[in-house]
Write a protein that holds these residues in place. Structure first.
Motif, PDB file in Angstrom:
ATOM      1  N   GLU A 108       0.828  -1.206   0.000  1.00 16.73           N
ATOM      2  CA  GLU A 108       0.000   0.000   0.000  1.00 16.73           C
ATOM      3  C   GLU A 108       0.864   1.258   0.000  1.00 16.73           C
ATOM      4  OE1 GLU A 108      -2.855   2.507   3.058  1.00 16.73           O
ATOM      5  OE2 GLU A 108      -2.826   0.320   3.242  1.00 16.73           O
ATOM      6  N   ARG A 114       0.735   4.256  -2.674  1.00 18.35           N
ATOM      7  CA  ARG A 114       0.466   5.642  -2.252  1.00 18.35           C
ATOM      8  C   ARG A 114       1.601   6.577  -2.661  1.00 18.35           C
ATOM      9  NH1 ARG A 114      -3.946   6.513   0.661  1.00 18.35           N
ATOM     10  NH2 ARG A 114      -4.938   4.825   1.846  1.00 18.35           N
ATOM     11  N   GLU A 169       1.113   9.732  -5.083  1.00 19.00           N
ATOM     12  CA  GLU A 169       1.473  11.089  -4.675  1.00 19.00           C
ATOM     13  C   GLU A 169       2.376  11.752  -5.715  1.00 19.00           C
ATOM     14  OE1 GLU A 169       3.558  13.386  -0.867  1.00 19.00           O
ATOM     15  OE2 GLU A 169       3.071  11.251  -0.747  1.00 19.00           O
ATOM     16  N   VAL A 177      -5.826   7.474  -4.428  1.00 22.78           N
ATOM     17  CA  VAL A 177      -5.645   6.116  -3.922  1.00 22.78           C
ATOM     18  C   VAL A 177      -6.640   5.869  -2.804  1.00 22.78           C
ATOM     19  CG1 VAL A 177      -4.060   4.480  -2.827  1.00 22.78           C
ATOM     20  CG2 VAL A 177      -3.185   6.133  -4.500  1.00 22.78           C
TER      21      VAL A 177
END
Length: 469
Positions: A174, A178, A182, A188
């Motif tokens: 994860e 992420r 970003e 997300v």
């Protein structure tokens, strides 16, 4: 501990940088090359017995006693079968320093530059860094920035596959998604806990026995009215086999069982980095298939997100279970293209070996495009058939299907047919069954984790939606 996706990879030097020249030599051209060398270098090459066999390197002195030139053998140009990433051997064969290719009709300079960067990769998270790798001056006329983006995405994906499971759990996957989101301004969302059990029951069941919480990770990027491309990657961070436990020897490389997720992340990074005009979606179900009192069992029947009930014939066939729920989510919006990536079956490796991923699709035009893209960018695959009569092998006496019927025949095909049941609305769907690992070092492909089919996927999407690569 999480392991976010790396944002940096090896880079090329600016054109014009001071560098040692590399002269490529074929069997046919060895005489002309020798005649064009300064006398000292020609005598040194003769004295050391240099022959231009593919991958052979000779370091020739300069007038000042330093390294003056490198000869690099390309072999017999007429023989065929030359490794297109042969230049990827050079970073491991040359001393630290700056180098440049001399003009050579037998060298694809863009491909050679990419191979150099791919061959420069090292996984050094747990050991003292080695000496600096040699660096290459960008050949004239290539798109150095595009090549660096590809190499950086591959390096980031390799890092994920190489990271052991104690440092890369579902939370680490994860974190990688992420971090990627970003960088490119993507959205997300993550589903865990009771919501996961309700919305993605197969993902929840596979990951329930691990103290590291399973999850469904969903990234979206790009204009809403652009063609919709969805990538789905199997993110099993470690696979014990569950209650149908693997032998110890079969667990040794199970940190790579999230290689499909790594390939999907790498492809997504390439697509977003190039700004391709698509609406990209990246879906990664991430779990650890562990053993505990709440592990799912052989004989359990679980209702999937799509509504189909699945009898568990074997808990070691967990990848297709988590992909089934993820594919049902992907298919719900009927995107223009779904590509799924998974280290799914040993049967595909038996059929094709570790270097050649299998792929499956019912779309003949898409199949041709996939094969062509793989050959074009030197990320080859081989199509296996979705032989519909084998679908009966998935029959269950108590549920809609069985995830792992006995018998052992056509394992890669039956796995692909299982996944096919969860893609109902999307016509253009490709399933990649890949190994995700280089068993030994080859030019441009160091031993260890590999994001097979990622560059192919990027090339396919670029070609299909308006930008060639």
């Amino acid at each position: 501990m999480s392991a976010p996706l790396s944002q940096h990879g090896p880079s090329l030097l600016d054109a014009g940088s001071d560098a040692v020249p590399i002269r490529c030599v074929t069997e046919e051209g060895r005489g002309a090359v020798a005649a064009g060398l300064p006398p000292l270098q020609r005598s040194f090459a003769d004295a050391t017995g240099f022959a231009p066999k593919a991958g052979r390197v000779a370091l020739l002195p300069g007038e000042d006693g330093g390294l003056g030139r490198v000869l690099f053998g390309l072999g017999d140009a007429k023989a065929g079968g030359r490794d297109r990433f042969l230049a990827g051997k050079l970073p491991g064969a040359l001393p630290p320093g700056n180098y440049r290719f001399e003009p050579c009709d037998d060298l694809n300079e863009s491909e050679a530059a990419l191979a150099w960067l791919l061959g420069s990769y090292r996984f050094e998270r747990y050991r003292k860094p080695g000496e600096p790798r040699p660096r290459l001056v960008a050949p004239d006329g290539i798109d150095a920035a595009a090549i660096e983006r590809l190499a950086a995405a591959v390096a980031a994906g390799r890092d994920l596959v190489n990271t052991p499971a104690n440092d890369l759990g579902p939370a680490g996957v994860e974190a990688a998604v992420r971090a990627l989101g970003e960088r490119f301004g993507a959205t997300v969302s993550v589903t865990i806990g009771a919501d996961l059990e309700k919305e993605f029951p197969l993902v929840h069941a596979v990951g329930a026995a691990s103290p590291r919480v399973p999850r469904l990770i969903d990234l979206t990027w790009g204009a809403e009215d652009a063609p919709r491309v969805t990538l789905v990657g199997k993110g099993v961070v470690f696979d014990t086999g569950g209650l149908d436990i693997k032998p110890a020897s079969n667990m040794l490389l199970m940190k790579k069982d999230m290689g499909g997720a790594a390939a999907a992340l790498a492809a997504a990074e390439m697509i977003m980095g190039a700004g391709l005009p698509v609406r990209l979606r990246l879906i990664v179900p991430s779990v650890e298939n562990a053993i505990a009192g709440d592990a799912f069992r052989p004989g359990d029947v679980i209702r999937s997100r799509a509504g189909l009930t699945v009898e568990i014939g074997n808990t070691d066939a967990e990848g297709r279970l988590i992909l089934a729920d993820a594919l049902a989510l992907a298919d719900a919006e009927a995107p223009d293209l779904i590509l799924d990536f998974a280290t799914l079956t040993g049967a595909a490796r038996v059929a094709l070996g570790p270097d050649l991923p299998a792929f499956f699709t019912e779309d003949e035009g898409l199949a041709a495009a996939v094969a062509e893209a793989g050959l074009r960018v030197n990320d080859p695959v081989w199509r296996l058939p979705l032989h519909l009569p084998y679908a009966s092998l998935l029959d269950s006496k108590v549920a809609d299907l069985n995830n792992a019927p006995g018998g052992g025949f056509a394992g890669a095909i039956t796995a692909a047919l299982f996944l096919r049941r969860f893609v109902r609305r999307t016509q253009a769907h490709v399933h990649f069954d890949l190994y995700g690992w280089n068993p030994s070092t080859k030019p441009g492909r160091p031993e260890g984790g590999e994001v097979q089919t990622a560059r192919l996927a990027y090339a396919l999407v670029a070609e299909r939606y308006g930008r060639n690569v």
